[in-house]
Design an enzyme around this catalytic site. Sequence first.
Site, PDB file in Angstrom:
ATOM      1  N   VAL A  77      17.172   7.937  -0.725  1.00  0.00           N
ATOM      2  CA  VAL A  77      17.983   6.799  -1.163  1.00  0.00           C
ATOM      3  C   VAL A  77      18.796   7.169  -2.406  1.00  0.00           C
ATOM      4  CG1 VAL A  77      17.891   4.465  -2.139  1.00  0.00           C
ATOM      5  CG2 VAL A  77      16.472   5.046  -0.161  1.00  0.00           C
ATOM      6  N   GLY A 101       0.820  -1.200   0.000  1.00  0.00           N
ATOM      7  CA  GLY A 101       0.000   0.000   0.000  1.00  0.00           C
ATOM      8  C   GLY A 101       0.859   1.256   0.000  1.00  0.00           C
ATOM      9  N   LYS A 142     -23.752  17.500  26.040  1.00  0.00           N
ATOM     10  CA  LYS A 142     -22.840  17.440  24.900  1.00  0.00           C
ATOM     11  C   LYS A 142     -23.637  17.141  23.648  1.00  0.00           C
ATOM     12  CE  LYS A 142     -18.303  15.661  23.628  1.00  0.00           C
ATOM     13  NZ  LYS A 142     -17.194  14.750  23.959  1.00  0.00           N
ATOM     14  N   ASP A 165       0.008   2.153   8.701  1.00  0.00           N
ATOM     15  CA  ASP A 165      -0.522   1.415   9.849  1.00  0.00           C
ATOM     16  C   ASP A 165       0.354   1.486  11.096  1.00  0.00           C
ATOM     17  OD1 ASP A 165      -2.854   0.526   8.576  1.00  0.00           O
ATOM     18  OD2 ASP A 165      -1.776  -1.122   7.617  1.00  0.00           O
ATOM     19  N   ARG A 167     -25.737  15.159  16.438  1.00  0.00           N
ATOM     20  CA  ARG A 167     -25.616  13.792  15.930  1.00  0.00           C
ATOM     21  C   ARG A 167     -24.494  13.016  16.614  1.00  0.00           C
ATOM     22  NH1 ARG A 167     -26.363  15.386   9.565  1.00  0.00           N
ATOM     23  NH2 ARG A 167     -28.628  15.159   9.504  1.00  0.00           N
TER      24      ARG A 167
END
Length: 326
Positions: free
Chosen positions: A28, A16, A218, A133, A168
Amino acid sequence: MDKNTIKNIGVFTSGGDAPGMNAAIRSVVRTSLYYDIQVTGIMRGFEGLIGGEFIPMNRKSVANIIQRGGTILKTARSDSFYTKEGRQKAYDNLKKNNIDALVAIGGEGTFTGANIFGKEFDIPVIGMPGTIDNDLIGTDFTIGYDTAINTVIDAVDKIRDTAESHDRLFIVEVMGKDSGLIALRSGIGVGAEAILIPESRTDVDQLFKRLASGRKDKSSKIIIVAEGDEIGGFEITELIKEKFPNYDTRLSILGHIQRGGRPSCMDRVLASRLGVAAVEALLNGQKSMMVGLVNHNIHYTPFYNAVKHLSEADPRLLKIVNILSL
């Protein structure tokens, strides 16, 4: 292989894409040239190794790319590299193009393949951790992780604006099939009421209690869910709608925007440091190692250790979630 025989280093990106991969390629290439070593770009990862998609690179090849997301060398999955025949073809192409060593930029799958290939044909390979990740052992942060979590925070901040306007509850699903580190850090950063990750079992009853006992004043609530959580964003949304029909509950899946965008300063600097260290590791005779950053210092980890999955989340971060979600 004697380190003094390294005259041409091949570099490729695999798996990925992650913001900062271009900065890593640039580092590099320019470090290799600094040490009077030729450098060859390999297009499309392992698939390009097998197909012989090689391009000579120079200083100009990597000009004006440090700020770009994605990867100029492209990336691809390769089923052929799983076969001995495919790897043999890749090796033959390296020999044909006089490439003596490799720098592989990617994640777990990339390093697993690189480890097999390096040992099978005695090719020195050094890995650079390029994955959003942050799930590799041997580095505090992977290239792309900082940008990805800041992308999540920016998106959720915008979602909270509309959540506030309409009172919401938003469930926001973020990337992380096996790792919840994007969800965990970004969830703390946006002040989420709850964070659901694959490293810890989701206690639905406890989540319901938290929502029921939460502050009534809230107007908006945010729950961050890693895509690899055992329940997942869609199912937890339906369960909350059923349990709390009075809530205006919505699901937002952020998807691949987490992979794109300009890399953050942290990712650019990290990629630059690791690129220099990767080339110097090859010149010092190292191989089958991932270069990372631990406590601000360059650190080398054998591929077989780097790819071991982090099975537990940092308990200190989990405690912070519970404390601050009151």
